[in-house]
Scaffold this active site. Structure first.
Site, PDB file in Angstrom:
ATOM      1  N   LEU A  16       4.331  -3.844  40.106  1.00 54.39           N
ATOM      2  CA  LEU A  16       3.138  -4.566  39.650  1.00 54.39           C
ATOM      3  C   LEU A  16       3.465  -6.054  39.535  1.00 54.39           C
ATOM      4  CD1 LEU A  16       1.895  -2.178  36.806  1.00 54.39           C
ATOM      5  CD2 LEU A  16       1.514  -2.037  39.276  1.00 54.39           C
ATOM      6  N   ALA A  18       0.678  -8.604  39.984  1.00 56.80           N
ATOM      7  CA  ALA A  18      -0.586  -9.322  40.209  1.00 56.80           C
ATOM      8  C   ALA A  18      -0.963 -10.206  39.042  1.00 56.80           C
ATOM      9  CB  ALA A  18      -1.700  -8.308  40.464  1.00 56.80           C
ATOM     10  N   ARG A  23       1.219 -16.756  29.899  1.00 53.97           N
ATOM     11  CA  ARG A  23       2.110 -17.261  28.862  1.00 53.97           C
ATOM     12  C   ARG A  23       3.257 -18.122  29.414  1.00 53.97           C
ATOM     13  NH1 ARG A  23       2.625 -11.292  26.396  1.00 53.97           N
ATOM     14  NH2 ARG A  23       1.894 -10.802  28.499  1.00 53.97           N
ATOM     15  N   LYS A  30       4.131 -16.064  37.951  1.00 54.80           N
ATOM     16  CA  LYS A  30       5.283 -15.685  37.112  1.00 54.80           C
ATOM     17  C   LYS A  30       6.431 -15.069  37.902  1.00 54.80           C
ATOM     18  CE  LYS A  30       4.916 -12.259  34.011  1.00 54.80           C
ATOM     19  NZ  LYS A  30       4.607 -11.680  32.691  1.00 54.80           N
ATOM     20  N   GLY A  94      -5.951  -5.598  34.352  1.00 55.16           N
ATOM     21  CA  GLY A  94      -4.937  -4.848  33.626  1.00 55.16           C
ATOM     22  C   GLY A  94      -4.059  -3.993  34.525  1.00 55.16           C
ATOM     23  N   ARG A 348      27.659 -34.009  51.078  1.00 57.26           N
ATOM     24  CA  ARG A 348      26.273 -33.634  51.384  1.00 57.26           C
ATOM     25  C   ARG A 348      26.185 -32.705  52.597  1.00 57.26           C
ATOM     26  NH1 ARG A 348      23.578 -39.225  51.778  1.00 57.26           N
ATOM     27  NH2 ARG A 348      21.883 -37.903  52.515  1.00 57.26           N
ATOM     28  N   ASN A 392      43.570 -42.164  58.181  1.00 54.51           N
ATOM     29  CA  ASN A 392      43.521 -42.677  56.815  1.00 54.51           C
ATOM     30  C   ASN A 392      42.394 -43.699  56.709  1.00 54.51           C
ATOM     31  OD1 ASN A 392      45.102 -42.752  54.127  1.00 54.51           O
ATOM     32  ND2 ASN A 392      44.583 -44.870  54.615  1.00 54.51           N
ATOM     33  N   TYR A 402      22.894 -46.629  59.544  1.00 50.24           N
ATOM     34  CA  TYR A 402      21.427 -46.724  59.605  1.00 50.24           C
ATOM     35  C   TYR A 402      21.017 -48.170  59.850  1.00 50.24           C
ATOM     36  CZ  TYR A 402      16.597 -45.848  58.040  1.00 50.24           C
ATOM     37  OH  TYR A 402      15.235 -45.724  57.964  1.00 50.24           O
ATOM     38  N   ALA A 438      42.032 -54.755  57.080  1.00 54.12           N
ATOM     39  CA  ALA A 438      41.218 -54.733  55.858  1.00 54.12           C
ATOM     40  C   ALA A 438      40.162 -55.830  55.920  1.00 54.12           C
ATOM     41  CB  ALA A 438      42.109 -54.939  54.644  1.00 54.12           C
TER      42      ALA A 438
HETATM   43  C1  UD1 Z   1       3.437  -4.227  29.616  1.00 59.34           C
HETATM   44  C2  UD1 Z   1       3.097  -2.829  29.084  1.00 59.34           C
HETATM   45  C3  UD1 Z   1       3.863  -2.603  27.791  1.00 59.34           C
HETATM   46  C4  UD1 Z   1       5.352  -2.770  28.042  1.00 59.34           C
HETATM   47  C5  UD1 Z   1       5.677  -4.107  28.704  1.00 59.34           C
HETATM   48  C6  UD1 Z   1       7.105  -4.123  29.164  1.00 59.34           C
HETATM   49  C7  UD1 Z   1       0.776  -2.423  29.796  1.00 59.34           C
HETATM   50  C8  UD1 Z   1      -0.618  -2.314  29.345  1.00 59.34           C
HETATM   51  N1  UD1 Z   1       1.679  -2.732  28.852  1.00 59.34           N
HETATM   52  O1  UD1 Z   1       2.988  -5.180  28.668  1.00 59.34           O
HETATM   53  O2  UD1 Z   1       3.614  -1.306  27.288  1.00 59.34           O
HETATM   54  O3  UD1 Z   1       6.066  -2.639  26.822  1.00 59.34           O
HETATM   55  O4  UD1 Z   1       4.833  -4.308  29.857  1.00 59.34           O
HETATM   56  O5  UD1 Z   1       7.468  -5.374  29.643  1.00 59.34           O
HETATM   57  O6  UD1 Z   1       1.074  -2.203  30.935  1.00 59.34           O
HETATM   58  N2  UD1 Z   1      -0.227  -6.755  36.078  1.00 59.34           N
HETATM   59  C9  UD1 Z   1      -0.985  -6.598  37.219  1.00 59.34           C
HETATM   60  N3  UD1 Z   1      -2.336  -6.710  37.129  1.00 59.34           N
HETATM   61  C10 UD1 Z   1      -2.968  -6.953  35.959  1.00 59.34           C
HETATM   62  C11 UD1 Z   1      -2.192  -7.108  34.790  1.00 59.34           C
HETATM   63  C12 UD1 Z   1      -0.815  -6.996  34.883  1.00 59.34           C
HETATM   64  O7  UD1 Z   1      -0.434  -6.387  38.302  1.00 59.34           O
HETATM   65  O8  UD1 Z   1      -4.203  -7.025  35.976  1.00 59.34           O
HETATM   66  C13 UD1 Z   1       1.230  -6.649  36.177  1.00 59.34           C
HETATM   67  C14 UD1 Z   1       1.920  -7.927  35.761  1.00 59.34           C
HETATM   68  O9  UD1 Z   1       2.130  -8.775  36.894  1.00 59.34           O
HETATM   69  C15 UD1 Z   1       3.228  -7.422  35.172  1.00 59.34           C
HETATM   70  C16 UD1 Z   1       2.888  -6.026  34.681  1.00 59.34           C
HETATM   71  O10 UD1 Z   1       1.667  -5.662  35.293  1.00 59.34           O
HETATM   72  O11 UD1 Z   1       4.234  -7.307  36.142  1.00 59.34           O
HETATM   73  C17 UD1 Z   1       2.730  -5.965  33.168  1.00 59.34           C
HETATM   74  O12 UD1 Z   1       1.736  -6.891  32.751  1.00 59.34           O
HETATM   75  P1  UD1 Z   1       1.938  -7.836  31.488  1.00 59.34           P
HETATM   76  O13 UD1 Z   1       0.691  -8.569  31.268  1.00 59.34           O
HETATM   77  O14 UD1 Z   1       3.203  -8.602  31.606  1.00 59.34           O
HETATM   78  O15 UD1 Z   1       2.073  -6.716  30.348  1.00 59.34           O
HETATM   79  P2  UD1 Z   1       2.854  -6.762  28.988  1.00 59.34           P
HETATM   80  O16 UD1 Z   1       1.979  -7.331  27.954  1.00 59.34           O
HETATM   81  O17 UD1 Z   1       4.180  -7.345  29.144  1.00 59.34           O
HETATM   82 CA    CA Z   2       5.276  -8.358  30.763  1.00 63.25          CA
END
Ligand code: UD1
Ligand code: CA
Length: 462
Positions: A16, A18, A23, A30, A94, A348, A392, A402, A438
C-alpha cells in the site's frame, strides 16, 4: 509452507503506497523519501521480491506517476524479478479502500500478503514467519504485531479472554481502555482471498477522515466464522511506521546501525558507529578501517585494507585495496590500489587516480586521470587532464581548462615535472620527461624531455 515455499503462484504481495503522507509536510510522496540512500518503498519491495510471490502489486494514488516511475527504476536497479502491477487508487479513502481497489488484481491468487510502503524496518525474517504462522494455523487472516512501550499512533490488537485476536482498533476511534493496549498492528498481514473479499464488503467509513480501515476487516472476517491469528515479533523496533520526519530520522538511525553491524561482523573496523553513516548499497572489504565522521553513500565500493576518514564523504565511488582517504570529499571517482587522497581534497566525477597516486592538501580533481605513482600534493586544480605515470605536479598548479565557452584537455607525459604555481592553458601537451619551471604560464605544447620556462625574467632595480 505452502504459500511461500511451493505455491509461489498462489501468493500475491500487495504494497500500500497511495497515501499522501500528510504528516510528512512535503511535496514529495512519503514512500519516496529517502532512507539509507534509497526511497523508503525500496525496503518493502526488496522483501516482497524475496518472498518469491506470483506477483507484486503496488497501490499508488497521490503523485502516482512519480511513484510508478521510481518504483520501476528501483525494481530494475535491485533486480526485482517478479512482475509488478500498479493499482491506482482514485481517491485516498483509506487502506481498506486501497485493498478493495486491488481486488481485480488479487482475485487471481489464493493468498495475499499485504504490507505498507511506510514500514521500511520490517525484516524478511518476520514477514516469512508471518507467512509460516498463517500457513500452520490455517486461519483466514494473520497479522504481524509487536508490543511497544509507547503504542501511540498505531492500531491496537484487541484479544479475548483466551488470547485470541478479536479485532484491531484504530487509535482515532479507540476507547481509553483500548488505547492502553500495548500490542500494535504493524500493517503487515496475510489473508485468504475468499475471506478478505467477503470481509471487505462489510466495512464502512470511520474516523475523523471518513476512511475505510483495512483493519476493520478482521472483525468482519471473525463475524463470518473466520479465525484471525497473529505473529508477534520480539523485535519491536522493526514495526515502526514512518508518518513524519521525526520517525524518518529514527528509522534512518536503525537502518544505519543494522548496516554497520553487518559490516563489522564481516570484518570492517568502525571506530565510531555513532558518527559513521553507510548507505544500504555500499560494499566494504575486509580489514578496512573507518574513522569517525565518515559518510559512505550511494553505490560506493571500497576494497580491503583501506583507511577512510576521519571526516570523509565518499559517494558513488570505487575505492581499490589499501587506499587512504582522509578529511576529503570523493564523488563518482575511482581510486586504484594504494592511492592516497587528502587531507582536504575534492575528487569529482570521472576521475581515476592511481595505482599508488597521491592527491593531497587542498587539491581538486575533475574528470582526470592521475597515473601510477603520480603526485599532486598541494593546492592544485586538475580538470580534464590526463596525467601519466610518475609525474610530479608542484604546489599551486592549475589546469586552465575552460575558456568561457568550452572545456579543453591537458595531457602530461610520464615522468614530467611541473614546478610550483604553473598555469597550464588547455588545450596543451607536456611531453614525457619534460620540465616546466615554477611560475610559468604554459600556452604551447612542451616537447619530450624539454624544459619550458614561460615567465618574465627577474629584474632587480636599485
Ligand atoms: C496503519 C494501520 C494501523 C497500523 C499502522 C502501522 C490502517 C487503518 N491502520 O495506520 O493499524 O498500526 O498502519 O504503521 O490501516 N494508504 C493507501 N491509501 C489510502 C490510505 C493509506 O494506500 O487511502 C496506504 C499508505 O500509503 C500507507 C498505508 O496505507 O502505506 C497505511 O496508511 P497510513 O495512513 O500511514 O496509516 P496509519 O495511520 O499509519
Ligand atoms: Ca503509517
Amino acid at each position: 509452507m505452502s504459500s511461500a515455499k511451493k505455491g509461489q503462484g498462489s501468493l500475491a504481495v500487495l504494497v500500500l503506497a497511495a497515501g499522501q503522507g500528510t504528516r510528512m509536510e512535503s511535496t514529495i510522496p512519503k514512500v519516496l523519501h529517502h532512507l539509507g540512500g534509497r526511497p523508503m518503498l525500496f525496503y518493502i519491495l526488496r522483501i516482497a521480491n524475496a518472498l518469491k510471490p506470483g506477483a507484486i502489486g503496488v497501490v499508488v494514488g497521490h503523485e502516482s506517476a512519480s511513484v510508478k516511475a521510481e518504483t520501476l527504476e528501483m525494481a530494475k536497479s535491485v533486480g526485482i524479478t517478479r512482475p509488478i502491477h500498479f493499482i491506482v487508487q482514485k481517491k485516498p479513502l483509506g487502506s481498506g479502500n486501497a485493498v478493495v481497489e486491488s481486488l481485480p488484481f488479487l482475485k487471481k491468487f489464493k493468498t495475499a500478503a499485504v504490507m505498507c510502503g511506510d514500514t521500511p524496518l520490517l525484516t524478511y525474517e518476520s514477514i516469512y514467519n508471518l507467512l509460516l504462522t498463517h500457513d500452520q494455523l490455517k486461519g483466514q487472516a494473520t497479522l504481524l504485531t509487536a508490543r511497544l512501550q509507547n503504542p501511540k499512533g498505531y492500531g491496537r490488537i484487541v484479544r479475548g479472554a483466551l488470547g485470541e485476536v478479536q479485532r484491531v482498533v484504530e487509535e482515532s476511534v479507540a476507547s481509553p481502555k483500548e488505547a492502553a493496549i500495548s500490542e500494535v498492528n504493524s500493517g503487515a498481514y496475510v489473508f485468504e482471498l475468499e475471506a478478505l473479499i467477503a470481509g471487505l464488503k462489510e466495512i464502512g467509513a470511520k474516523g475523523p477522515k471518513k476512511e475505510h480501515f483495512l483493519t476493520d476487516v478482521m472483525e468482519a472476517i471473525r463475524a463470518k466464522g473466520g479465525r484471525i491469528h497473529a505473529y508477534a515479533t520480539a523485535n519491536a523496533e522493526e514495526v515502526q511506521g514512518i508518518n513524519n520526519r521525526s520517525q524518518l530520522s529514527v528509522a534512518e538511525r536503525v537502518l544505519n546501525k543494522r548496516m554497520l553491524e553487518r559490516l563489522m561482523i564481516s570484518g570492517v573496523t568502525i571506530r565510531d558507529p555513532q558518527t559513521t553513516q553507510v548507505d544500504a548499497d555500499v560494499e566494504i572489504g575486509q580489514d578496512t578501517v573507518i574513522y569517525p565522521g565518515t559518510i559512505l553513500r550511494g553505490r560506493t565500493k571500497i576494497g580491503r585494507l583501506c583507511r577512510l576518514g576521519p571526516f570523509t564523504h565518499i559517494e558513488d565511488a570505487n575505492i581499490g585495496n589499501e587506499c587512504e582517504v582522509r578529511h576529503s570529499y570523493v564523488v563518482g571517482a575511482r581510486l586504484l590500489e594504494k592511492t592516497s587522497v587528502g587531507p582536504f581534497a575534492h575528487i569529482r566525477p570521472d576521475s581515476i587516480l592511481g595505482p599508488r597516486a597521491r592527491v593531497g592538501n587542498f587539491t581538486e580533481v575533475k574528470n582526470s586521470r592521475v597515473g601510477f605513482g603520480s603526485k599532486v600534493n598541494h593546492l592544485s586544480y586538475i580538470g580534464d587532464a590526463d596525467i601519466a605515470e610518475d609525474v610530479n605536479i608542484g604546489a599551486g598548479t592549475i589546469t586552465c581548462n575552460y575558456d568561457g565557452k568550452a572545456k579543453h584537455k591537458t595531457t602530461i607525459g610520464a615522468k614530467a615535472f611541473i614546478g610550483s604555481n604553473v598555469s597550464l592553458i588547455a588545450p596543451v601537451k607536456i611531453g614525457k620527461g619534460a620540465k616546466v619551471a615554477a611560475g610559468s604560464t604554459v600556452t604551447e605544447d612542451v616537447p619530450d624531455e624539454a624544459l619550458a620556462i614561460a615567465r618574465a625574467r627577474q629584474v632587480n632595480k636599485t
